[in-house]
Design an enzyme around this catalytic site. Sequence first.
Site, PDB file in Angstrom:
ATOM      1  N   HIS A 442      10.613  11.214   0.648  1.00 60.62           N
ATOM      2  CA  HIS A 442       9.622  10.255   0.158  1.00 60.62           C
ATOM      3  C   HIS A 442      10.157   8.825   0.222  1.00 60.62           C
ATOM      4  O   HIS A 442       9.480   7.876  -0.147  1.00 60.62           O
ATOM      5  CB  HIS A 442       9.254  10.645  -1.288  1.00 60.62           C
ATOM      6  N   TYR A 475      -2.892  -1.280  -2.000  1.00 61.82           N
ATOM      7  CA  TYR A 475      -1.902  -0.874  -2.995  1.00 61.82           C
ATOM      8  C   TYR A 475      -0.955  -2.030  -3.273  1.00 61.82           C
ATOM      9  O   TYR A 475      -0.554  -2.754  -2.355  1.00 61.82           O
ATOM     10  CB  TYR A 475      -1.055   0.301  -2.488  1.00 61.82           C
TER      11      TYR A 475
END
Length: 695
Positions: A442, A475
Site C-alpha cells: 500500500h 482527495y
Amino acid sequence: MSLNKQHLDRYDYYINRELSWLRFNERVLQEAEDTSNPLLERLKFMAIFSSNLDEFFMVRVAGLKDQVKAGFNKPDNKSGFTPKQQLKKISSLSHQLVDQQYRHYSEVLIGQLEKENIHFLPISKWKKSEIKHLEQYFHHYILPVLTPMAIDAYRPFPMLSNKSLNLAVVLEGKHDEGAEKLAIVQVPSLLTRAVPIKREGIEAFALLEDIITYFIGSLFSGNKVLSVSPFRITRNADLTIHEEGARDLLREIEKELKKRKWGAAVRLEIISHAMERKVLSFLSSVLEIEEGDIFESEGPLDFTFLFGLYNQLKDHHEHLIDESFVPQPSEEIMEHESLFDAIMERDIFFHHPYHSFQPIVDLIAYASQDPDVLAIKQTLYRVSGDSPIIAALVQAAENGKQVTVLVELKARFDEEKNIQWAKKLEKAGVHVIYGITGLKTHSKITLIIRHQENGIQRYVHLGTGNYNDSTAKLYTDMGILTAKSSFGEDATNFFNHLSGFSEKPKWYKISTSPFEMRETFMTLIDKEIAVHNERGNGRIIAKMNSLTDKPIIMKLYEASMQGVRIDLIVRGICCLRPGLKGISEHITVRSIIDRFLEHSRIFYFHHDGDERIFLSSADWMTRNMEKRIEILFPVSEPAIKQKVKQVLDYGLQDNVKARIQMADGTYTYVSRRKKRKTIQKSGSTLPGSRPIRRK
C-alpha cells in the site's frame, strides 16, 4: 498515575468497527442533508452514501455472514460482540439510515429539484404525447437489450449478477386463467437510468425501470401482466485468494474475479408498494435472504444512479454545483527550467488537490525521455482508467530504461484493472512484481536514478495517496519530492527488498510495516509521555482515515491517563472512545466530511518543542500495521513542517464541517462559536487550503 494495561482491555472502552463505519456513512448522509451544499452536490453525497453501503454489505457484512455459517462465535477483541450480535446491530442501524435517506430524498430533495424546474415524472403523470415518444424510445433503444427470463421446471431461477436492478413479473396466460407464472427482467446497467422527457417549460425525466414496466407486455405476448415488482440484490464480493498455493497470482485472481458476481446474496432491496408479498416470499427463499437483510423503501432503488444524473445536469445548472476549483502549480518548480534542478535545490511539498498533481505525472514522463535517467521504480495501488503514469512507464521501458513496477493486484475492486495494467507493462518490457505473499503493498513511493556530472543521483517521491491523476483532484493528500541521499538509500533498499530475497534493511529515514511502524509509533508516544511528565506540555495530533488498532488505542489511553493532550482527526472508523473519565478524558476525536475526501495521514508529536512530524500511507488500523507494506516518513524541512502544521490547525479550527465524537460513538457538529487552541501562533497560509468558514 500507575498503569494497569489489563484494566484497559475492557469491551466498554472500545467501539465496534462496523458500527463506527456506519456512523461514518451517516456523516456522509448528513452532507446530502446539509443545505449549505449546492443541490446537485447533495445528490452526489446521496449517491456516495449508497455506493459506500453497497461495498460495506459486499465485504464486511458478507464476511460476518461467512463466520456465522462456519460456526465462528468468538467475540471481536475490542467491543466483544459475536458475529451474530454484530449482524443484528448492523441490520438495525442500517435500516434506520436507509429510512432516513429515503425520507430526505422524497420529502426534501425532490421538492427542491422541482423548485429548480427539474422533475421526475412517475408513470401516472405521463402525457399521451410523452407515452408515444417513450414507446418509440423503448422499442428502439431498450427492448433490443432486454432478456426476459421465465422461471419454471425447465428454466430455473437465473443467476442474477451483483448489484443488478431487476423486475419480477407475475403473468397469467390467456389459455390457463388463474395459473400464475413468474419471469425476471434485468434492467440494463449500461443504459441511462434518468431518461429525459420533452415537456415544455420544465426539465423532466422518467426512470428507466418505469419505462420498462409500462411497456413490459411487449416481452410477454399472449400473457397478461398481473404485477411488476422491482428488486435489487447485493452479493458477497470478497475474494478468496489462496496465495500460498498459487503458482501464478495474476491467474489466481483472474479466476476468482469471475466468481465475484455470483457470490451468496447478502441483501435484498425492494419497493414496498410495488412488491407482491408472494413474490417477496419466493425471492427470500431462493436467495436465502433473512428478514433482517430485506430493505423496503418507496423507491427508487439504487441511488447510485444520481452520479449519472449529476453529470447530466451539471453543465447547464452551474449554480447547483460547487464552484470550479483549479489546482495551483508549485512555485518551487516554476522557478526552474528542470524538475530535477528544482528537487536538487530543496525538498518540494505538495498538498493535493490544492497543489496540482501534474508535476508528479510530468516527472515520470520527463524521466522516461531523459537520456540521463537510468532507472525508474514505482509502486502502484490504484491508478486512473487512462493513466498517464502507466503510459510514461511504458515509454520509459521502450526507451531502454530499467523500469520496475510493483502493481498491487489485490487492491479491492481494482483487481481487474490492475491485472490489465500489469499485462500492458510486462508487454512493454517493464519488470512487474506483485509484492510479498500474504501482504498488500500500500506504500506510495517512486525512485528515479539519474546519471549526473557528480555521479549517480537518486530522486524520490513519497506520498500519502495513490498515483491516480483523477482522484488527486478529489482527495486531500500530501507528498514530498526529495533528492536527499538518506531517502535515496532507503528507497533503493525498499525496492530491492520487495523484488529480491534480501532481508528487511535498517532504514535511515523511513519506517515500514508490517509491525515495525507500530513500534515506531509506540516509541514516539512513550517519549511524549516521558517529556510530559517532566515538562507538562505533552501534545499529540494525528490525522488519518480510520483508527482501529487496539495496541495503539491502548497506548493513547495510557498517554491520556498521564495527562498528554491528544487531538485526533479521524474521517472514518474510530474504535477509540474519547472522554472516558480517568481513561481518555484528554482525547478529542473529530471527523471532517467535506467537498474533498480527507485522505492524508499526518502524525505530530510535540516533544517539548522538538517537534516531530510524519506523513504516511498508513492509517492506525491493524491491517495497515500487520498485513500491509506501508511507509512512514518524517518531515524535516522547517518550511514544510510549518505548512503541514497549518493543515492540522485548519482541521482543529474547522467549525462548519467538523463533528466531535461522543463516548458512545455518535457524532455532533462542532459548536460554530467555539475556536480551539492551535499548535502555532503565526505563519503564512498554505495556498488553496480550506478557509475557516463561520456562519
